[in-house]
Design a protein around this motif. Sequence first.
Motif, PDB file in Angstrom:
ATOM      1  N   ILE A 207       1.105   3.338   7.684  1.00  0.00           N
ATOM      2  CA  ILE A 207       2.006   4.446   7.996  1.00  0.00           C
ATOM      3  C   ILE A 207       3.064   3.997   9.000  1.00  0.00           C
ATOM      4  CG2 ILE A 207       2.122   6.669   9.194  1.00  0.00           C
ATOM      5  CD1 ILE A 207      -0.552   7.361   7.807  1.00  0.00           C
ATOM      6  N   LEU A 208       2.647   3.281  10.028  1.00  0.00           N
ATOM      7  CA  LEU A 208       3.600   2.801  11.028  1.00  0.00           C
ATOM      8  C   LEU A 208       4.598   1.824  10.423  1.00  0.00           C
ATOM      9  CD1 LEU A 208       1.227   2.212  14.076  1.00  0.00           C
ATOM     10  CD2 LEU A 208       2.641   4.218  13.596  1.00  0.00           C
ATOM     11  N   TRP A 209       4.108   0.917   9.608  1.00  0.00           N
ATOM     12  CA  TRP A 209       4.972  -0.112   9.024  1.00  0.00           C
ATOM     13  C   TRP A 209       5.907   0.478   7.976  1.00  0.00           C
ATOM     14  CZ3 TRP A 209       4.744  -2.498   3.971  1.00  0.00           C
ATOM     15  CH2 TRP A 209       5.564  -3.627   3.838  1.00  0.00           C
ATOM     16  N   LEU A 210       5.385   1.339   7.109  1.00  0.00           N
ATOM     17  CA  LEU A 210       6.202   1.942   6.055  1.00  0.00           C
ATOM     18  C   LEU A 210       7.357   2.750   6.624  1.00  0.00           C
ATOM     19  CD1 LEU A 210       3.496   3.314   3.598  1.00  0.00           C
ATOM     20  CD2 LEU A 210       5.280   1.678   2.982  1.00  0.00           C
ATOM     21  N   THR A 211       7.026   3.616   7.577  1.00  0.00           N
ATOM     22  CA  THR A 211       8.004   4.575   8.066  1.00  0.00           C
ATOM     23  C   THR A 211       8.925   4.002   9.132  1.00  0.00           C
ATOM     24  OG1 THR A 211       6.548   5.419   9.818  1.00  0.00           O
ATOM     25  CG2 THR A 211       6.369   6.443   7.619  1.00  0.00           C
ATOM     26  N   GLY A 212       8.452   3.013   9.878  1.00  0.00           N
ATOM     27  CA  GLY A 212       9.210   2.496  11.004  1.00  0.00           C
ATOM     28  C   GLY A 212       9.248   3.441  12.185  1.00  0.00           C
ATOM     29  N   LEU A 213       8.455   4.512  12.129  1.00  0.00           N
ATOM     30  CA  LEU A 213       8.452   5.503  13.203  1.00  0.00           C
ATOM     31  C   LEU A 213       7.653   5.008  14.403  1.00  0.00           C
ATOM     32  CD1 LEU A 213       7.853   8.790  11.164  1.00  0.00           C
ATOM     33  CD2 LEU A 213      10.022   7.869  12.018  1.00  0.00           C
ATOM     34  N   THR A 214       8.042   5.456  15.586  1.00  0.00           N
ATOM     35  CA  THR A 214       7.358   5.093  16.819  1.00  0.00           C
ATOM     36  C   THR A 214       6.445   6.241  17.242  1.00  0.00           C
ATOM     37  OG1 THR A 214       9.193   3.710  17.543  1.00  0.00           O
ATOM     38  CG2 THR A 214       7.644   4.444  19.237  1.00  0.00           C
ATOM     39  N   PRO A 215       5.125   6.011  17.321  1.00  0.00           N
ATOM     40  CA  PRO A 215       4.221   7.081  17.735  1.00  0.00           C
ATOM     41  C   PRO A 215       4.409   7.425  19.205  1.00  0.00           C
ATOM     42  CG  PRO A 215       3.034   5.009  17.550  1.00  0.00           C
ATOM     43  CD  PRO A 215       4.420   4.755  17.025  1.00  0.00           C
ATOM     44  N   ASP A 216       4.429   8.720  19.494  1.00  0.00           N
ATOM     45  CA  ASP A 216       4.608   9.200  20.857  1.00  0.00           C
ATOM     46  C   ASP A 216       3.277   9.655  21.450  1.00  0.00           C
ATOM     47  OD1 ASP A 216       5.805  10.035  23.208  1.00  0.00           O
ATOM     48  OD2 ASP A 216       6.414  11.969  22.403  1.00  0.00           O
TER      49      ASP A 216
END
Length: 349
Positions: A207-216
């Motif tokens: 999920i992190l790699w696919l989306t490129g989103l930074t978890p807060d």
Amino acid sequence: MTLSGWKRLTVVWVNVGQMHRIAIVGMGGFGHHLARQTVAHGDATLAAVVDLDEASLREAAAEYDLSEAQLFTDTDAMYDATDLDAVLVATPPAFHFEQVTDALDRGHHVLCEKPVVMDTEEARALADRAAATDRVVMTGYQRHLNPGFVHARERWQDGALEPTFVTGELTQDWTAHFESDDNWRTDPEIGGYGHLFSVGTHVVESILWLTGLTPDTVTAQMEFHDDGRIDKQSSLTVRFENGATASIGDTATAPATREHIHVWDDEGAVYLEGEDWGRRELTVYDAANDDVTPAVDYDAAPSKVEAFLDAVDSGTEPPSTAEDALRVTALLEAAYESANENREVDVDL
């Protein structure tokens, strides 16, 4: 570094490229998987194995046609006796950081299986070390090699779209491990944490790699086999810096292995799903819920060893990096803290 203190450690060495000479540290199931990929590679040769378990050495010798001179029970002895190019690390997580850094100290390229390290401190140190070396450091998140995942990831790379809502799930049956309690996966000193950390990490990291989103932040609830480390079932809510959320479920008490990752944005959705440990396949939907899935050549996926050696030969970044391991480790560590303290926890990146 010696092998004292671990019940079982194997190292398999292989020649790659010119030929490449490679070592696999840890001859359990993952070690054998990597060894078979190595001997199948046209530019690699299997040079040696290291394991404390004599039966494991005999098994490796028979399967990979190794001589007595290629069998070791001590990594230092193996390093002293064998000329190498790269090391493949497939031991339990508690030993990875020392084994990877030891291999880097000796000038070798390294591929390390997941979970890559035990905690965020080790993950950050490894990411810093990888950034400072000219050696390839690849981590074993194989979904980075799946053409369906690669294609899906491209959807958000130019920044025109951002994921808004994500769900992920992985189910498996660890009942035998919980009942016997004689496997390293249920020993926090060796395995680190439980099923989410050991297996569910595939979904979380993807999920992190696919989306490129930074978890807060993350809020987690878990059912534990022990006093707060070895989880049997988990439910996570992750909030990202862009405002998106992810709902992630993981269980080690389901009767079948299934995996799904669904990512929505303003123009539709990407679904990645699979059964058992077979191929995960891509489905893409547009805003009208019509299937617009592109043709994907799943047979074009390289093996981990192929991808690793391609990075070594080309001098390019590997498909899965120490930085990827840092991101997922930080999120997972925060999730366990949340479950144990019953509160939302910031993700320390």
